[in-house]
Design a protein around this motif. Structure first.
Motif, short mmCIF file in Angstrom:
data_model
loop_
_atom_site.label_atom_id
_atom_site.label_comp_id
_atom_site.label_asym_id
_atom_site.label_seq_id
_atom_site.Cartn_x
_atom_site.Cartn_y
_atom_site.Cartn_z
N ALA A 19 0.83 -1.20 0.00
CA ALA A 19 0.00 0.00 0.00
C ALA A 19 0.86 1.26 0.00
O ALA A 19 0.56 2.24 -0.69
CB ALA A 19 -0.93 -0.01 1.22
N GLY A 20 1.95 1.25 0.77
CA GLY A 20 2.82 2.42 0.81
C GLY A 20 3.47 2.72 -0.53
O GLY A 20 3.51 3.86 -1.00
N ILE A 21 4.01 1.69 -1.18
CA ILE A 21 4.67 1.89 -2.48
C ILE A 21 3.67 2.39 -3.52
O ILE A 21 3.95 3.34 -4.27
CB ILE A 21 5.33 0.58 -2.94
N LEU A 22 2.48 1.77 -3.58
CA LEU A 22 1.47 2.16 -4.58
C LEU A 22 0.96 3.58 -4.33
O LEU A 22 0.80 4.37 -5.29
CB LEU A 22 0.31 1.17 -4.56
N ALA A 23 0.69 3.94 -3.06
CA ALA A 23 0.13 5.26 -2.77
C ALA A 23 1.12 6.37 -3.08
O ALA A 23 0.76 7.38 -3.71
CB ALA A 23 -0.30 5.30 -1.30
N ALA B 233 -5.90 0.69 -5.61
CA ALA B 233 -5.28 -0.54 -5.14
C ALA B 233 -4.58 -0.35 -3.80
O ALA B 233 -4.60 -1.25 -2.94
CB ALA B 233 -4.28 -1.05 -6.18
N SER B 234 -3.98 0.81 -3.59
CA SER B 234 -3.31 1.08 -2.30
C SER B 234 -4.32 1.19 -1.17
O SER B 234 -4.09 0.67 -0.06
CB SER B 234 -2.47 2.35 -2.40
N TYR B 235 -5.48 1.86 -1.43
CA TYR B 235 -6.51 1.95 -0.40
C TYR B 235 -7.03 0.56 -0.01
O TYR B 235 -7.20 0.25 1.18
CB TYR B 235 -7.69 2.81 -0.90
N LEU B 236 -7.28 -0.27 -1.01
CA LEU B 236 -7.79 -1.61 -0.74
C LEU B 236 -6.76 -2.47 0.00
O LEU B 236 -7.10 -3.21 0.93
CB LEU B 236 -8.21 -2.29 -2.04
N SER B 237 -5.51 -2.38 -0.42
CA SER B 237 -4.47 -3.14 0.26
C SER B 237 -4.31 -2.68 1.71
O SER B 237 -4.12 -3.50 2.63
CB SER B 237 -3.14 -3.00 -0.49
N GLN C 171 -9.33 -12.03 -1.55
CA GLN C 171 -8.73 -12.53 -2.79
C GLN C 171 -8.81 -11.48 -3.89
O GLN C 171 -7.84 -11.29 -4.65
CB GLN C 171 -9.46 -13.81 -3.22
N VAL C 172 -9.94 -10.78 -3.98
CA VAL C 172 -10.08 -9.73 -4.99
C VAL C 172 -9.09 -8.60 -4.71
O VAL C 172 -8.44 -8.07 -5.63
CB VAL C 172 -11.53 -9.20 -5.02
N THR C 173 -8.97 -8.22 -3.47
CA THR C 173 -8.03 -7.16 -3.09
C THR C 173 -6.60 -7.55 -3.41
O THR C 173 -5.82 -6.75 -3.95
CB THR C 173 -8.17 -6.85 -1.59
N SER C 174 -6.23 -8.79 -3.09
CA SER C 174 -4.88 -9.26 -3.40
C SER C 174 -4.64 -9.28 -4.91
O SER C 174 -3.53 -8.93 -5.37
CB SER C 174 -4.68 -10.67 -2.83
N LEU C 175 -5.66 -9.66 -5.68
CA LEU C 175 -5.51 -9.69 -7.14
C LEU C 175 -5.27 -8.29 -7.70
O LEU C 175 -4.41 -8.08 -8.57
CB LEU C 175 -6.76 -10.31 -7.76
N LEU C 176 -6.01 -7.29 -7.18
CA LEU C 176 -5.80 -5.91 -7.63
C LEU C 176 -4.41 -5.40 -7.24
O LEU C 176 -3.76 -4.70 -8.02
CB LEU C 176 -6.88 -5.00 -7.01
#
Length: 587
Positions: free
Chosen positions: A15-19, A54-58, A72-77
């Motif tokens: 989440a940190g890297i993506l955000a 994706a960062s918010y969901l993670s 599973q959906v969150t991990s896939l995103l």
């Protein structure tokens, strides 16, 4: 398979890297030129939006305990977002041309030293993995992150974000792995308020980020900036109003139990339908929250009642102990106990029966309760009969939850008892009697109540023993005075037998005087045991048991006369006579 802490730590890193990467694409794209080169502005915005979502969901997987499908959906995103970043890095040749592109220029003069450090820390990590020592792993964490911290400091000077962002999070994550209490961060599924905090803050952050992007990348007049900020302010105010309305409705429903009245107006009805649309599944969550709170209150109330009950039990035992310390006679102490227990449990019948070893009977000593009049005066019961006899024979507490289902149980005329507990009164394994408590309903007493009864039984037996000890001591003193004034040997020996029987609470006592040749000059006994008396009355030449006792200077104790080598021919009158104590007195 990773544990929950490791999974949460990985989600935090992702989440940190993506955000941070998504925000850098929108606000400082010139620092990400290596990744965004030749990409149209619409693609950059779409990439940033997807990475941000994706960062918010993670990040939310750390806080919310939702279904496996949602995870599973969150991990896939998250994997898809990391894959897109990997494609961008490969497109910029950051994986393949490590030493040939300008992005890696700051590291070239340090490449040899960093390579050595990376190899050493990798070796240490492998060693710690195979040793599987928790203390060793903790001490090596700080060493493993050293090359990554050095890498970060080198690229921080050139502000190369494609390299700097991943290395910063890779360096920090191992250091904070033991500091964050991930278990405490996870919210229960029925927590209404907690599940709205992260979405609310995420939406506010998105609105602010959108405003910053428009202000930085739109060529408009100064007056238009004011209008843009005004629109943003109105949007933020509307969102805050929605949050306040949602919160107040939830609080209202929690405190009143309903959100609308039966006499609501048409306007109120339309507004409530609109709110229902905005709130979505809030009512379902509210019902779950209320049920969860109700169950929690029930558990706490049950625990509070149990603690109160325990306090009452301790107070009862302490009160009884103090009352029994007054050296009361056995019948008085027994009546005190049954009265207290009947008042405490509101039982139909509480009774104490003493054990008559000679007759093998249980005899009523004290009783209390509204059914006590149904017990005949001087009532006796064989220990071979009924639930009382079973408790006496087994020396164990008998719990009968439903007397109709117990084959041994029988009612006296006029008694209607559906549940009963019988506690044997024991002193060092010897039966003194039984305590019984009966009720007119089934399953009347709990396990804690039975433990209380057993404790009360022990206190009563201890009080009896203390009183009996004092009485026997008094009898012994009075008997010694009587013996000192007696001039007749036969009367003295008879007094000794009676005194020993009362003092030692013996079933049978045999006393004799022997002359120098070993012949009996005086013989006396107390108690009824003809067979044992016949054996002991034989002269010493045929009595190896007494011969053995006379050759010792100490009392001879025989725990089981049937097993003693010097008494194979004795036929006992009762099994209670198997334990013997022979005290020689030489002068």
């Amino acid at each position: 398979m990773m544990d929950k802490n490791s999974t949460s730590l990985l989600n935090l890193l992702t989440a940190g890297i993506l955000a941070i990467t998504a925000q850098s694409f929108l606000l400082i794209p010139h620092r990400q030129e290596a990744l965004l080169k030749s990409l149209p502005i619409s693609t950059i915005i779409a990439l940033a939006a997807f990475l941000l979502i994706a960062s918010y969901l993670s990040f939310s997987t750390i806080f919310y305990n939702r279904s496996n499908r949602w995870r599973q959906v969150t991990s896939l995103l998250s994997i898809l977002a990391i894959g897109i970043l990997a494609i961008l890095y490969a497109r910029a040749s950051l994986f393949t041309r490590f030493l040939d592109i300008p992005t890696y220029a700051p590291i070239l003069q340090w490449k040899f030293a960093l390579s050595i450090i990376f190899l050493l820390t990798t070796g240490l990590g492998i060693y710690a993995f195979f040793r599987r020592s928790a203390s060793l792993n903790k001490s090596l964490v700080s060493l493993i992150v050293l090359p990554w911290l050095g890498w970060t400091l080198i690229f921080a000077y050139s502000a190369s974000l494609p390299i700097l962002i991943p290395t910063i999070f890779i360096s920090i994550t191992p250091l904070i792995s033991g500091l964050l209490p991930f278990k405490k961060l996870t919210l229960p599924r029925n927590d209404i308020f907690g599940h709205r905090v992260l979405p609310t803050l995420s939406l506010i952050h998105t609105l602010i980020l959108t405003l910053f992007y428009l202000l930085l990348n739109t060529n408009i007049s100064p007056s238009a900036y004011h209008e843009l900020v005004f629109i943003f302010s109105i949007s933020l105010m509307a969102f805050i109003a929605y949050g306040v309305i949602t919160l107040h409705i939830i609080i209202h429903d929690l405190t009143t139990g309903s959100s609308t009245s039966q006499n609501e107006t048409k306007l109120d009805s339309r507004f409530s339908k609109f709110i229902e649309l905005l709130l979505g599944d809030t009512r379902n969550l509210l019902t779950e929250e209320a049920q969860w709170q109700a169950k929690k209150i029930q558990r706490l109330s049950k625990k509070l009642k149990e603690e109160k009950r325990n306090a009452e039990r301790f107070a009862l035992i302490d009160k009884l102990r103090k009352q029994l310390e007054d050296q009361l006679d056995e019948p008085v102490a027994a009546q005190l106990v049954v009265n207290t227990l009947q008042h405490t449990f509101n039982a139909g019948l509480v009774a104490i029966l003493t054990y008559d070893a000679e007759q093998q009977d249980l005899v009523v000593l004290a009783s209390a309760g509204k059914m006590r009049s149904s017990i005949p005066t001087g009532y006796r019961q064989k220990i071979s009969e009924g639930a009382l006899g079973r408790a006496a024979r087994s020396r164990k507490t008998q719990v009968i939850h439903d007397t109709r289902l117990d084959n041994d149980y029988f009612d006296l005329q006029g008694l209607t008892i559906l549940s009963e507990v019988v506690v044997p009164l024991l002193h060092y394994g010897h039966l003194r009697g039984v305590l019984t408590i009966g009720n007119q309903k089934t399953n009347a007493l709990s396990a804690a109540d039975i433990t209380l009864l057993e404790t009360v039984a022990k206190e009563l037996v201890n009080a009896w023993e203390q009183t009996g000890h004092n009485q026997r001591l008094t009898t012994l003193i009075q008997g010694s005075v009587s013996l000192s004034t007696s001039l007749e040997p036969q009367a003295a020996i008879q007094e000794i037998a009676i005194l020993a029987k009362e003092t030692l609470q013996a079933r049978f006592v045999f006393a004799t005087l022997l002359d120098q040749d070993g012949a009996f000059t005086r013989v006396s006994h107390a108690g009824d045991a003809p067979n044992l008396l016949h054996y002991l009355s034989r002269d010493l030449t045929n009595n190896r048991l007494l011969q053995t006792a006379l050759h010792t200077s100490k009392p001879l104790r025989i725990r089981d006369i049937h097993k003693h080598k010097n008494s194979p021919s004795i036929v006992l009158d009762q099994n209670t006579l198997r334990n013997l104590l022979i005290v020689p007195h030489l002068f």
